[in-house]
Motif scaffolding. Structure first.
Motif, PDB file in Angstrom:
ATOM      1  N   GLU A 109      -3.362  -3.786   5.640  1.00  0.00           N
ATOM      2  CA  GLU A 109      -2.928  -2.559   6.308  1.00  0.00           C
ATOM      3  C   GLU A 109      -2.263  -2.863   7.649  1.00  0.00           C
ATOM      4  O   GLU A 109      -1.231  -2.284   7.989  1.00  0.00           O
ATOM      5  CB  GLU A 109      -4.107  -1.614   6.500  1.00  0.00           C
ATOM      6  CG  GLU A 109      -4.593  -1.009   5.201  1.00  0.00           C
ATOM      7  CD  GLU A 109      -5.863  -0.189   5.363  1.00  0.00           C
ATOM      8  OE1 GLU A 109      -6.490  -0.222   6.440  1.00  0.00           O
ATOM      9  OE2 GLU A 109      -6.223   0.503   4.398  1.00  0.00           O
ATOM     10  N   TYR A 112       1.174  -4.567   6.992  1.00  0.00           N
ATOM     11  CA  TYR A 112       2.144  -3.592   6.511  1.00  0.00           C
ATOM     12  C   TYR A 112       2.602  -2.684   7.653  1.00  0.00           C
ATOM     13  O   TYR A 112       3.794  -2.417   7.803  1.00  0.00           O
ATOM     14  CB  TYR A 112       1.528  -2.768   5.384  1.00  0.00           C
ATOM     15  CG  TYR A 112       2.480  -1.757   4.798  1.00  0.00           C
ATOM     16  CD1 TYR A 112       3.494  -2.155   3.943  1.00  0.00           C
ATOM     17  CD2 TYR A 112       2.361  -0.401   5.103  1.00  0.00           C
ATOM     18  CE1 TYR A 112       4.373  -1.233   3.400  1.00  0.00           C
ATOM     19  CE2 TYR A 112       3.240   0.525   4.558  1.00  0.00           C
ATOM     20  CZ  TYR A 112       4.237   0.105   3.714  1.00  0.00           C
ATOM     21  OH  TYR A 112       5.106   1.016   3.185  1.00  0.00           O
ATOM     22  N   THR A 113       1.667  -2.240   8.469  1.00  0.00           N
ATOM     23  CA  THR A 113       2.015  -1.386   9.606  1.00  0.00           C
ATOM     24  C   THR A 113       2.936  -2.118  10.567  1.00  0.00           C
ATOM     25  O   THR A 113       3.931  -1.548  11.027  1.00  0.00           O
ATOM     26  CB  THR A 113       0.740  -0.928  10.342  1.00  0.00           C
ATOM     27  OG1 THR A 113      -0.071  -0.184   9.433  1.00  0.00           O
ATOM     28  CG2 THR A 113       1.087  -0.065  11.549  1.00  0.00           C
ATOM     29  N   ARG A 114       2.639  -3.363  10.859  1.00  0.00           N
ATOM     30  CA  ARG A 114       3.513  -4.153  11.731  1.00  0.00           C
ATOM     31  C   ARG A 114       4.922  -4.225  11.161  1.00  0.00           C
ATOM     32  O   ARG A 114       5.909  -4.122  11.882  1.00  0.00           O
ATOM     33  CB  ARG A 114       2.973  -5.565  11.898  1.00  0.00           C
ATOM     34  CG  ARG A 114       1.850  -5.672  12.856  1.00  0.00           C
ATOM     35  CD  ARG A 114       1.586  -7.146  13.176  1.00  0.00           C
ATOM     36  NE  ARG A 114       0.521  -7.226  14.137  1.00  0.00           N
ATOM     37  CZ  ARG A 114      -0.624  -7.859  13.948  1.00  0.00           C
ATOM     38  NH1 ARG A 114      -0.833  -8.519  12.830  1.00  0.00           N
ATOM     39  NH2 ARG A 114      -1.540  -7.868  14.877  1.00  0.00           N
TER      40      ARG A 114
END
Length: 50
Positions: free
Chosen positions: A36, A39-41
Motif C-alpha cells: 500500500e 503504491y501510494t508513493r
C-alpha cells in the motif's frame, strides 16, 4: 506471496510491479502495508515516512 521453503520459509515477499518496489515481511499484514505504501508513493509521488 508466502515463502514455503528454504531459510525464508514463513515470511512474505511482496512487489509493486508499477515502480519496481519489492521486499520481504514477517507477516502478511506487514506485506500488505508495504504494498500500500509503495503504491501510494508511485501514484502521488510522495515521500512518505518508511
Amino acid at each position: 506471496m508466502k515463502e514455503q521453503h528454504g531459510p525464508s520459509a514463513g515470511s512474505w515477499s511482496w512487489t509493486c510491479f508499477d515502480g519496481g518496489a519489492q521486499g520481504r515481511a514477517d507477516t502478511k499484514g506487514e506485506a500488505v502495508a508495504a504494498v500500500e505504501i509503495a503504491y501510494t508513493r508511485r501514484i502521488v509521488g510522495s515521500d512518505l515516512a518508511r
